[in-house]
Every structure is written in C-alpha cells, then in structure tokens.
Write an enzyme that holds these catalytic residues in place. Structure first.
Site, PDB file in Angstrom:
ATOM      1  CE  LYS A  14      17.097   0.628 -30.209  1.00 41.22           C
ATOM      2  NZ  LYS A  14      16.583   0.741 -28.754  1.00 41.22           N
ATOM      3  NE  ARG A  89      21.511  -3.762 -26.379  1.00 43.52           N
ATOM      4  CZ  ARG A  89      20.360  -3.304 -27.212  1.00 43.52           C
ATOM      5  NH1 ARG A  89      20.789  -4.037 -28.533  1.00 43.52           N
ATOM      6  NH2 ARG A  89      19.574  -3.288 -26.476  1.00 43.52           N
ATOM      7  NE  ARG A 127       9.183  -1.325 -24.630  1.00 45.36           N
ATOM      8  CZ  ARG A 127      10.311  -1.291 -24.941  1.00 45.36           C
ATOM      9  NH1 ARG A 127      10.132  -0.408 -25.203  1.00 45.36           N
ATOM     10  NH2 ARG A 127      11.063  -1.916 -24.340  1.00 45.36           N
ATOM     11  NE  ARG A 162      11.682  -6.402 -24.599  1.00 46.40           N
ATOM     12  CZ  ARG A 162      12.555  -5.377 -25.452  1.00 46.40           C
ATOM     13  NH1 ARG A 162      12.225  -4.756 -26.341  1.00 46.40           N
ATOM     14  NH2 ARG A 162      13.820  -5.154 -24.416  1.00 46.40           N
ATOM     15  NE  ARG A 173      16.055  -3.702 -21.320  1.00 50.13           N
ATOM     16  CZ  ARG A 173      15.118  -3.489 -21.679  1.00 50.13           C
ATOM     17  NH1 ARG A 173      14.268  -3.404 -21.062  1.00 50.13           N
ATOM     18  NH2 ARG A 173      14.280  -2.800 -23.321  1.00 50.13           N
TER      19      ARG A 173
HETATM   20  P1  ADP Z   1      16.189  -2.230 -26.066  1.00 47.71           P
HETATM   21  O1  ADP Z   1      14.736  -2.237 -25.575  1.00 47.71           O
HETATM   22  O2  ADP Z   1      16.698  -2.658 -24.614  1.00 47.71           O
HETATM   23  O3  ADP Z   1      17.004  -1.400 -26.740  1.00 47.71           O
HETATM   24  P2  ADP Z   1      16.685  -4.788 -27.739  1.00 47.71           P
HETATM   25  O4  ADP Z   1      14.777  -5.375 -27.795  1.00 47.71           O
HETATM   26  O5  ADP Z   1      17.417  -4.082 -29.079  1.00 47.71           O
HETATM   27  O6  ADP Z   1      16.463  -4.194 -26.115  1.00 47.71           O
HETATM   28  O7  ADP Z   1      17.684  -5.680 -27.139  1.00 47.71           O
HETATM   29  C1  ADP Z   1      16.875  -7.144 -26.047  1.00 47.71           C
HETATM   30  C2  ADP Z   1      18.255  -7.475 -25.171  1.00 47.71           C
HETATM   31  O8  ADP Z   1      18.448  -8.558 -26.130  1.00 47.71           O
HETATM   32  C3  ADP Z   1      19.080  -6.870 -24.597  1.00 47.71           C
HETATM   33  O9  ADP Z   1      18.637  -6.174 -23.728  1.00 47.71           O
HETATM   34  C4  ADP Z   1      19.933  -7.847 -24.738  1.00 47.71           C
HETATM   35  O10 ADP Z   1      20.481  -8.898 -23.692  1.00 47.71           O
HETATM   36  C5  ADP Z   1      19.814  -8.870 -26.260  1.00 47.71           C
HETATM   37  N1  ADP Z   1      20.712  -7.561 -27.166  1.00 47.71           N
HETATM   38  C6  ADP Z   1      20.584  -7.341 -27.775  1.00 47.71           C
HETATM   39  N2  ADP Z   1      21.186  -6.425 -29.309  1.00 47.71           N
HETATM   40  C7  ADP Z   1      22.110  -6.694 -28.594  1.00 47.71           C
HETATM   41  C8  ADP Z   1      23.703  -6.920 -28.634  1.00 47.71           C
HETATM   42  N3  ADP Z   1      23.998  -5.670 -29.980  1.00 47.71           N
HETATM   43  N4  ADP Z   1      24.379  -7.005 -28.045  1.00 47.71           N
HETATM   44  C9  ADP Z   1      24.757  -7.486 -27.209  1.00 47.71           C
HETATM   45  N5  ADP Z   1      23.642  -7.520 -26.380  1.00 47.71           N
HETATM   46  C10 ADP Z   1      22.600  -7.283 -27.413  1.00 47.71           C
END
Ligand code: ADP
Length: 219
Positions: A14, A89, A127, A162, A173
């Site tokens: 993404k 999400r 990564r 990360r 996740r």
């Molecule tokens: P990923 O690589 O899992 O898609 P993101 O960078 O989008 O990770 O998000 C990292 C973290 O931020 C998630 O694991 C969650 O804890 C929090 N987070 C991000 N977006 C949301 C959301 N829309 N609702 C709830 N928590 C979120």
C-alpha cells in the site's frame, strides 16, 4: 479523480503504491492513519502516549478515536482528492466512513491489493525503515544491511525495523486484518461498482498500471 480507498493486508504494498499515485496526481493528498499514529508516538503527544502500546502489539486503535481523527483531517483537506491508506479498517469504521462521505458529497473508489500470506511474511522479514525520513526499503538480509545501508531518499545510514514488524506480531496483524476484511468489503463495495481487486504479486510498476486501469474504468 475521486477519492481512493487503498485496502490490503500488512506488507501488500500500500505504501509503495500510495507513493506512486501521489507522485503522479498533484491534487491527491495522502491520509495514512498508520503514519499519523506512528508520528504521534514518536513525538510523544497525548494521542501518541494513548496509542503506543496498541501499535507496538499490532492491535487496532479504537474506532471512535480513528474516526474522529480521520474526519477532522478530511475536513481540513476538503479541496483535495484524498487517498485513504489504512482507513477504514473495520466494519464499524467502514459504515461511519460511508455515511460521512455521502453527507459530504465525496465519491470514492476502492482498490484492494491481493497478496497471499506466505509472500507477505517474506516481504515483511525483508523490509526496513529509514530512521531519519521513514523511507521503507527492501533488503536481501536485514542483519547484513544494518552495516552498509544508505537511504536512497535522504542518505541516512541508520535503519530501524518497525516495532510491529516482529514475526509474532505480524501474524497477529494478519489475524486482525482477516477478521475485518469481509465486512469491510461488504460495507464499502456492496452498494456500488467502484471496487477493484488487484494482483499485488507483480512488479510494483505493473501493480501501479493495473490500479490506473481500474481507476479509469469508473469515472
Ligand atoms: P499495516 O502495515 O498493518 O497496514 P499501518 O501503518 O496502516 O500498518 O498501521 C499501523 C498500526 O496503526 C496498526 O497496527 C494499528 O495499531 C494502527 N492503525 C492504523 N490505522 C488504523 C485504523 N484505521 N484503525 C485502528 N487502528 C489503526
């Protein structure tokens, strides 16, 4: 252009695709809830302190908190097209999002990146993130790279992994993602035809082209 919702599991690309879209669409603004929340943790704001332990464990922040954060952000960027990355999400977020978008007369299209879990794990193992500017890079071997890596974006030599990219947390996740994705699709794609699934196991440039082709299909 309309707004775009980018869906896909952790590691599906993404971030890479968001960057390619932003580079080519000058009126597009990037809303990454993950980046906003990580930034808040890094700068120890009130929000950051509240969400840190959830982020570290790969768990979701509450729907109410994320919804209000996102809707305020959209109101502050109302004149732009918006790329939603990491939001909505959950089914609950998707319902609130759909209502909010309708109330604000904002049309949106949904792009879902499809990548099997074995490939996702392999990508995440390889990564790293630039400690200075946040650039995400692919390395062949993380341990070796720690000594000789140079950030292609800012030249820093310090990489970090990360905190939620640890293998056990990544698996959690995936579980969180899989438990929500069906209701996400239902709420976002049930009522109109602007949803596309794209094969994410291709060269990034080919994935990008497929996204552009899909966006062209619905004006
Ligand atoms: P990923 O690589 O899992 O898609 P993101 O960078 O989008 O990770 O998000 C990292 C973290 O931020 C998630 O694991 C969650 O804890 C929090 N987070 C991000 N977006 C949301 C959301 N829309 N609702 C709830 N928590 C979120």
């Amino acid at each position: 252009m309309a707004d775009i919702v980018l869906l896909g599991p952790p590691g599906s690309g993404k971030g890479t695709q968001a960057q390619l879209l932003l580079d080519s669409q000058p009126n597009l603004a990037h809303l990454s809830t993950g980046n906003i929340l990580r930034e808040a943790v890094k700068s120890s704001t009130k929000l950051g302190l509240e969400v840190k332990s959830l982020l570290d464990k790969g768990q979701l922040v509450s729907d109410e908190l994320v919804n209000s954060l996102v809707f305020e952000w959209v109101n502050n960027h109302a004149s732009k097209d918006i790329l939603f990355d990491g939001f909505p999400r959950t089914g609950t977020q998707a319902l609130a999002f759909h209502d909010f978008m309708q109330a604000n007369n904002r049309a949106y299209k949904v792009i879902e990146l499809d990548v099997p879990e074995s490939e996702l794990l392999d990508r995440i193992r390889k990564r790293c993130t630039c400690a200075s500017c946040g650039y995400v890079d692919k390395v062949s071997d993380l341990k070796e790279s720690k000594n000789n890596w140079v950030c292609p974006s800012c030249g820093s030599q310090e990489i970090v992994v990360r905190s939620d990219d640890r293998e056990d947390i990544v698996k959690d996740r995936f579980l969180v993602y899989n438990s929500e994705v069906r209701s996400l699709r239902e709420h976002l794609c049930g009522s109109f035809g602007g949803c596309f699934r794209i094969n994410g196991v291709q060269e990034a440039s080919k994935v990008y082209q497929d996204i552009l082709d899909a966006l062209e299909q619905v004006k």
